[in-house]
Design a protein around this motif. Structure first.
Motif, short mmCIF file in Angstrom:
data_model
loop_
_atom_site.label_atom_id
_atom_site.label_comp_id
_atom_site.label_asym_id
_atom_site.label_seq_id
_atom_site.Cartn_x
_atom_site.Cartn_y
_atom_site.Cartn_z
N GLN A 6 0.72 -1.23 0.11
CA GLN A 6 -0.07 0.07 0.10
C GLN A 6 0.90 1.34 0.02
OE1 GLN A 6 -2.27 -0.92 3.42
NE2 GLN A 6 -3.63 -2.24 2.34
N THR A 7 1.86 1.22 0.77
CA THR A 7 2.84 2.28 0.60
C THR A 7 3.31 2.76 -0.62
OG1 THR A 7 3.46 1.94 3.03
CG2 THR A 7 4.85 3.32 2.03
N PHE A 50 7.20 4.75 6.45
CA PHE A 50 6.82 3.28 6.07
C PHE A 50 7.34 2.48 7.23
CE2 PHE A 50 8.77 -0.65 4.88
CZ PHE A 50 7.84 -1.33 4.28
N SER A 51 8.45 2.88 8.08
CA SER A 51 8.64 1.88 9.10
C SER A 51 7.71 2.17 10.46
CB SER A 51 10.15 2.43 9.73
OG SER A 51 11.14 2.09 8.62
N SER A 52 7.10 3.58 10.49
CA SER A 52 6.31 3.64 11.54
C SER A 52 4.99 2.98 11.23
CB SER A 52 6.13 5.11 11.53
OG SER A 52 5.45 5.66 10.52
N GLN A 53 4.57 2.79 9.99
CA GLN A 53 3.14 2.11 9.54
C GLN A 53 3.46 0.53 9.80
OE1 GLN A 53 1.46 3.05 5.75
NE2 GLN A 53 2.50 5.05 5.74
N LEU A 64 -0.58 -2.27 17.23
CA LEU A 64 -2.16 -1.93 17.25
C LEU A 64 -3.02 -3.24 16.59
CD1 LEU A 64 -2.35 1.71 16.11
CD2 LEU A 64 -2.31 0.83 18.55
N GLY A 65 -2.40 -3.81 15.85
CA GLY A 65 -3.11 -4.87 15.30
C GLY A 65 -3.05 -6.08 16.29
N GLY A 67 -7.99 1.32 10.51
CA GLY A 67 -6.87 1.55 9.48
C GLY A 67 -5.72 0.69 9.92
N ILE A 68 -6.08 -0.37 10.50
CA ILE A 68 -4.90 -1.35 11.21
C ILE A 68 -5.06 -2.69 10.55
CG2 ILE A 68 -3.90 -2.41 13.11
CD1 ILE A 68 -3.63 0.59 12.99
#
Length: 686
Positions: free
Chosen positions: A163-164, A179-182, A189-190, A238-239
């Motif tokens: 997606q990124t 990207f790393s933070s996502q 969070l997931g 959004g996770i």
């Protein structure tokens, strides 16, 4: 109506592919199902299915991920979590970057971001494909655990990376920090959302169980909703929904907790339903995958701007590149990983190099990769001189098929051969199978059958004792079966000669007529047993005579059951048949015993093995000579024969269940079934 017909046709294809996989044990079931899908596509009368990635992910991938997480070995997962995360995160990122850069350098017409997006698509291994490997090859428990854990954890990384790259392709901007933070947020969070929902649901079910409010309907409705609810909640936030589903499946405990008949009954129904869902969805995924592959490849086939052979070469090149990356990463990870007992790093021994190779080919790609590929936007073709989207779809499709084929071909060659299995390992599996069969026999016992069942159970306890006694024996189970098959062939040859000689007698006396009748019955039975053990055992593999004999053997069980029903009500008929068998068994057993004595002196087989079989024949001969069968005894013998037949059917069911749950390999199951067929021969001759 059209949708209902389509679903029925797909389920029928799954059923046929499952049936065929039993006759093609060296070909994994996913490959057979993909082949069915490809044939489906080229069949004009069958409707093709349009791939909707989002719906496919929700209806198929989500429940399959939940099932894999629900049934995963949690102790093994916690022990090997570092190794699994290394493959799931580190290897995915490296593969995504290197394969993307390589594709762009080889073919500059493909934008860098689109090429890296393709690298993200081919990076994750497929949980469904990995789950199917256990039935085809013999992986060690750690290898199976690491591969399963990797396939469940690597999808969020590849999805976020994919997606990124699409966003970067549309905007022209890419931030490694973003990207790393996502990726980190998706994992943390997931996992938190999935674990929280799973724990809450777990407490709810246990509370209902505590107050006796849990029933089959409520439990199945709640558990069926669970994976879909977790996925939709996470996606709405959004996770990564897939990681949340995995975390939820790992933390729930209610399928393994609770005692009592009611709880056991609910768990039994739940496990049976999920087993059916798992089987159906697995098959449907690969049939749909097979239908979609020609669709993805046809566009390139028909496009004059693209050289087909160059595309095939590109698929092969990327396959070799990613396999080398995976091998290097697996070897490095094994070298750096610390021993769970000593806490020290271990040197790379031949066994550990072998493990690295197994894990390299144990990462097939599958439906998730194709689902992501189909979400590629058509806008990536804007301004390009070649059809970028179709090229990427072709590469991914070819890569998926090639990875599954390589796993199917290489892993059986790398996995331990059946003869490499120690007697101790085989005995442990065989004893477990016998104990489960005993439990089924006890459950089916009734007051009317108790006497016969008790004798049958004694035979099973004796078998367990023999297996445990021979654990350290040098004799392999295959050698023991080979000798028993050899004695059956001796019996077959003797009976054929006996029938031929007695049929030539013009005016046979009562004894000759009786022996002829008994020899014909025993020969039919032994031919049937040898046919099940080896279709070529009788030396007849073709021609009208072979087909007639095959049909006769197919209908003989029906005829025998009909005869037994009459014989149970007419003891005289049963006694007549038994006298005929006894009349021919005395010279038959004597002939076989002479051959066994000669074999004992030749040392062609283990002396103890031949001696044990010789004792069995002597014991059988003594029983024949010492027994005078009355009508009451014949009734008891008939009940005992029926109880033995039921026990052998239950044993076959147990073998099938253990094979389906991957507790034994196909070779183990084949050897266990051979034991049952040999016992069927012994029952008729006792």
């Amino acid at each position: 109506m059209g949708t209902a017909i389509l679903v029925t046709e797909i389920l029928f294809a799954v059923l046929i592919s499952s049936f065929l996989s039993r006759f093609l044990p060296k070909i994994s079931t996913p490959l057979i199902q993909i082949a069915f899908g490809i044939i489906w596509y080229f069949t004009p009368s069958l409707q093709n299915v349009q791939f909707e990635p989002d719906m496919f992910m929700l209806l198929f991938i989500v429940p399959l991920f939940y099932l894999e997480a629900r049934n995963i070995d949690r102790k093994a997962l916690s022990k090997d979590i570092g190794l699994s995360l290394s493959l799931a995160v580190g290897l995915v990122l490296v593969t995504m970057a290197i394969s993307g850069v390589a594709l762009h350098e080889i073919w500059p017409a493909i934008p860098m971001m689109a090429a890296v997006a393709m690298g993200a698509v081919i990076s994750p291994t497929d949980a469904v494909s990995v789950a199917q490997l256990g039935g085809v090859v013999k992986l060690t428990p750690r290898q199976q655990s690491v591969l399963q854990s990797e396939s469940l954890l690597n999808d969020p990384v590849s999805l976020v990376g994919f997606q990124t790259m699409l966003v970067a392709l549309a905007t022209g901007k890419f931030s490694p920090v973003s990207f790393s933070s996502q990726v980190l947020a998706s994992f943390v969070l997931g996992t938190l959302i999935g674990a929280a929902v799973g724990l809450l649901f777990d407490r709810m079910v246990l509370m209902l169980r505590k107050h006796n409010l849990e029933d089959v309907t409520t439990r199945m409705l709640m558990e069926s909703f669970l994976p879909f609810g977790v996925y939709l909640i996470s996606e709405h936030v959004g996770i990564s929904g897939l990681l949340a589903v995995v975390a939820c499946g790992v933390v729930i405990t209610f399928p393994r907790k609770g005692v009592g008949g009611d709880v056991a009954r609910v768990n039994l129904v739940s496990n049976s339903v999920w087993h059916f869902v798992d089987f159906t969805l697995n098959g449907t995924v690969f049939v749909l995958l097979g239908i979609q592959l020609p669709i993805a490849m046809r566009a390139i086939w028909e496009d004059p701007r693209v050289n087909l052979w160059a595309m095939i070469g590109l698929v092969l090149l990327l396959t070799v590149l990613t396999l080398l990356l995976r091998f290097v990463w697996c070897a490095a990870t094994l070298r750096l990983a610390k021993d769970t007992v000593t806490g020290l790093r271990r040197k790379m021994t031949p066994e550990r190099w072998h493990s690295a190779v197994v894990m390299t080919f144990g990462g097939p790609k599958g439906a998730i990769s194709l689902a992501m590929a189909f979400t590629l936007p058509y806008s990536i073709d804007a301004g390009a001189s070649v059809p970028v989207r179709n090229i990427l779809l072709f590469i991914v499709s070819g890569y998926i098929v090639l990875s599954i084929v390589l796993s199917n071909v290489m892993l059986p060659k790398l996995s331990p051969k059946p003869e490499d299995t120690s007697n101790e390992e085989w005995s442990r599996r065989d004893v477990e199978m016998l104990r489960r069969t005993i439990a089924k026999i006890v459950d089916a016992d009734t007051a009317e059958t108790h006497a016969a069942v008790t004798q049958v159970l004694k035979g099973y306890y004796d078998r367990i004792e023999r297996v445990e006694t021979n654990i350290n024996s040098a004799t392999s189970p295959k050698e023991a079966n080979e000798l028993r098959v050899r004695t059956l062939k001796w019996e077959r040859d003797w009976l054929r000669d006996a029938i031929e000689s007695r049929e030539k007698v013009l005016n046979p006396d009562e004894e000759t007529r009786l022996q002829l009748q008994g020899a014909q019955y025993l020969l039919e039975h032994i031919d049937g047993v040898l046919e099940r053990l080896d279709p070529a055992a009788n030396g007849r593999g073709h021609g009208l005579g072979f087909r007639i004999a095959k049909l006769r053997r197919r209908f003989m069980p029906v005829i025998r059951r009909f005869w037994e029903g009459i014989a149970q009500r007419t003891p005289g008929l049963e006694a007549e048949r038994t006298r005929a068998i006894r009349a021919v068994q005395v010279p038959l057993y004597s002939d076989v015993m002479e051959k066994l004595q000669d074999l004992l002196l030749s040392h062609a087989y283990d002396v103890e093995l031949v001696a044990e079989l010789l004792i069995e024949y002597r014991r059988g001969l003594n029983q024949i000579l010492d027994t005078s069968m009355s009508a009451a005894q014949m009734a008891d013998a008939s009940a005992l024969e029926a109880a033995r037949a039921d026990a052998m059917r239950m044993e076959m069911d147990t073998i099938r269940e253990m094979l389906e749950s991957k507790e034994i390999t196909r070779e183990d199951a084949k050897l266990m079934r051979a034991n049952v067929h040999l016992m069927q021969a012994e029952v008729a001759l006792s």
